[in-house]
Write a protein that holds these residues in place. Structure first.
Motif, PDB file in Angstrom:
ATOM      1  N   ASP A  21     -13.345  39.969  -0.462  1.00  0.00           N
ATOM      2  CA  ASP A  21     -13.830  38.585  -0.480  1.00  0.00           C
ATOM      3  C   ASP A  21     -14.892  38.388  -1.562  1.00  0.00           C
ATOM      4  OD1 ASP A  21     -13.902  35.912   0.245  1.00  0.00           O
ATOM      5  OD2 ASP A  21     -15.272  36.186   1.926  1.00  0.00           O
ATOM      6  N   HIS A  25      -9.956  36.060   6.991  1.00  0.00           N
ATOM      7  CA  HIS A  25     -11.206  35.976   7.780  1.00  0.00           C
ATOM      8  C   HIS A  25     -10.907  36.257   9.252  1.00  0.00           C
ATOM      9  CE1 HIS A  25     -14.268  34.868   4.866  1.00  0.00           C
ATOM     10  NE2 HIS A  25     -13.478  33.925   4.381  1.00  0.00           N
ATOM     11  N   HIS A  43      -7.753  30.463   4.093  1.00  0.00           N
ATOM     12  CA  HIS A  43      -9.021  30.836   4.736  1.00  0.00           C
ATOM     13  C   HIS A  43      -8.998  30.217   6.134  1.00  0.00           C
ATOM     14  CE1 HIS A  43     -10.445  31.769   0.676  1.00  0.00           C
ATOM     15  NE2 HIS A  43     -11.553  32.254   1.185  1.00  0.00           N
ATOM     16  N   HIS A  47     -12.948  36.033  -5.133  1.00  0.00           N
ATOM     17  CA  HIS A  47     -13.269  34.793  -5.859  1.00  0.00           C
ATOM     18  C   HIS A  47     -14.020  35.228  -7.120  1.00  0.00           C
ATOM     19  CE1 HIS A  47     -12.962  32.312  -1.958  1.00  0.00           C
ATOM     20  NE2 HIS A  47     -13.071  33.545  -1.508  1.00  0.00           N
ATOM     21  N   HIS A  95      -8.071  39.624  -1.844  1.00  0.00           N
ATOM     22  CA  HIS A  95      -8.804  38.363  -1.621  1.00  0.00           C
ATOM     23  C   HIS A  95     -10.150  38.456  -2.326  1.00  0.00           C
ATOM     24  CE1 HIS A  95     -10.264  35.073   1.423  1.00  0.00           C
ATOM     25  NE2 HIS A  95     -11.151  35.176   0.435  1.00  0.00           N
TER      26      HIS A  95
HETATM   27 FE    FE Z   1     -12.824  33.933   0.498  1.00  0.00          FE
END
Ligand code: FE
Ligand code: NIG
Length: 416
Positions: free
Chosen positions: A327, A276, A253, A82, A80
């Motif tokens: 993340d 999360h 998410h 970005h 995970h």
């Molecule tokens: Fe995220």
């Protein structure tokens, strides 16, 4: 290409003893397949032999690397991130450290929207260079496989650019990359302020962005930020069903800011992963377990935002398979070092070191459908191996943050 042999590791975590074709939950999450005095032969990018050093067949011409006194484990899988974004949000970091709240900054048009403005403004080459620098640091920290989400475009052209760059990063760095379309990360500034604008964005995502991404095979998965201030469960369901019809499997998410319905939606849709999960009750845990959805914990984000940690212990006890990921993103957590995040999963989420190792190897690979390639040390698997400069893997937690990585092999080649 000639072989490389990792010779006589004091300790090796093969993860070869538990279930292989599916994620591990409950007691199986701590099953590391620990071996002593183990050697690994790597050739043409694969593990071709593994066993006790005394049993190793002759490998003429091979490069031998002495691993006595060291520990081996599968290279880490970051399921995970970005990773493709432009600019930074260090100003927000300082504001938050001074007491400002992440959700407030987001609602006021900063946060994700700030990164959207900065990402849209960069050229492809600039985005590639900034992202590659981050990915190279991840590789040096032990990660050779990474999931990358879009979501800083929020329009077709920029979402496409982000995903194309994610694919180019694989060629650029040699890392394995899986991609996820997260076009529904936030409502874009140009459509804010009216219900019609919101409906128009959902229409664009389902009828324009996702079909174009699918036509170009740019994303393996689809994700939605299903939470307070972002998208509702009903909106998220609509988007994920549209994506699934186009061949992109759902991940989500979920439950970062409250019991906002995301975890139950992930279970309802049989999502590969719900991520999360800071707020989770018994019924939500049972739903995830029954659906076989992997709970992906992101403890770096809790640390950076000063939020509670997800309860990893309760998830293991409830029989939910747990993965842990960085993340890595410009706002809520720019940590790149998954080995450090693994330690946070122990201190914050109360996983044992063994459970946390499975969470960043086999279970993370399962959440990306890569369990036949990565996440275990076995003949036939990709030769992605992490060598620790210590004979005991628990030092990754005990001495968290210290330079404990002796070498990282990606498809049998050392990362420089
Ligand atoms: Fe995220
Ligand atoms: O996973 N929660 C939503 N998305 C990201 C944060 C994105 C950002 O702040 O830029 C996350 O934490």
């Amino acid at each position: 290409m000639s072989a490389t042999v990792l010779v006589a590791a004091a300790q090796a975590l093969t993860l070869a003893d538990g279930p292989k074709d599916r994620s591990r939950a409950g007691a199986a999450q701590a099953e590391l397949g620990l071996r002593r005095d183990l050697s690994v032969v790597m050739q043409d990018g694969r593990i071709t032999w593994i066993g006790r050093e005394q049993d190793r067949p002759a490998t003429p011409g091979a490069t031998e690397v002495d691993c006595r006194g060291q520990a081996l484990l599968p290279a880490l899988v970051d399921s995970h991130t970005h990773l493709v974004w432009g600019g930074d949000r260090k100003d927000e970091l300082e504001l938050r450290l001074g007491g400002a709240d992440y959700e407030h900054i987001f609602a006021a048009g900063g946060g994700i929207l700030s990164s959207v403005r900065q990402t849209r403004a960069l050229t492809d080459d600039e985005l590639l260079a900034e992202s590659a620098a981050r990915l190279r640091r991840m590789q040096r920290s032990g990660t050779t496989t990474v999931e990358i989400k879009s979501g800083y475009g929020l329009d077709l052209a920029t979402e496409q650019r982000q995903l194309r760059i994610a694919r180019r990063l694989a060629q650029e760095t040699g890392a394995r990359v899986r991609t996820t379309c997260l076009a529904a990360h936030a409502l874009p500034a140009e459509l804010r302020g009216s219900p019609e604008g919101r409906a128009e964005f959902l229409r664009r995502v389902c009828l324009e962005i996702l079909p174009a991404i699918a036509a170009e095979h740019l994303a393996d998965y689809c994700d939605v930020f299903c939470d307070r201030g972002a998208f509702t469960p009903d909106e998220s369901r609509q988007i994920l069903l549209a994506a699934r019809a186009l061949g992109m499997l759902p991940r989500l998410h979920a439950n970062e800011f409250g019991h906002t319905g995301g975890a139950l939606l992930a279970a309802e849709l049989g999502a590969l992963s719900a991520d999360h999960l800071l707020h989770l009750d018994d019924a939500e845990r049972a739903a995830l377990r029954d659906a076989g959805t992997i709970a992906t914990l992101l403890p770096g984000t809790s640390l950076v935002l000063g939020k509670p940690f997800a309860d990893g212990r309760a998830l293991v006890q409830a029989g939910v398979p747990v993965a842990v990921a960085s993340d890595c993103n410009p706002g809520s957590c720019a940590l790149e070092n998954l080995a450090l995040v693994l330690a946070l999963a122990c201190y914050g989420c109360k996983l044992s070191p063994a459970e946390a190792i499975c969470a960043v190897t086999h279970n993370a690979a399962c959440s990306l459908g890569l369990q036949g390639e990565l996440g275990r040390l076995e003949v036939g698997m990709s030769a992605d191996v992490l060598v620790l400069a210590t004979p005991d893997y628990r030092d990754l937690v005990y001495h968290a943050g210290s330079p404990l990585i002796a070498a990282v092999y990606q498809r049998g080649q050392p990362i420089g």
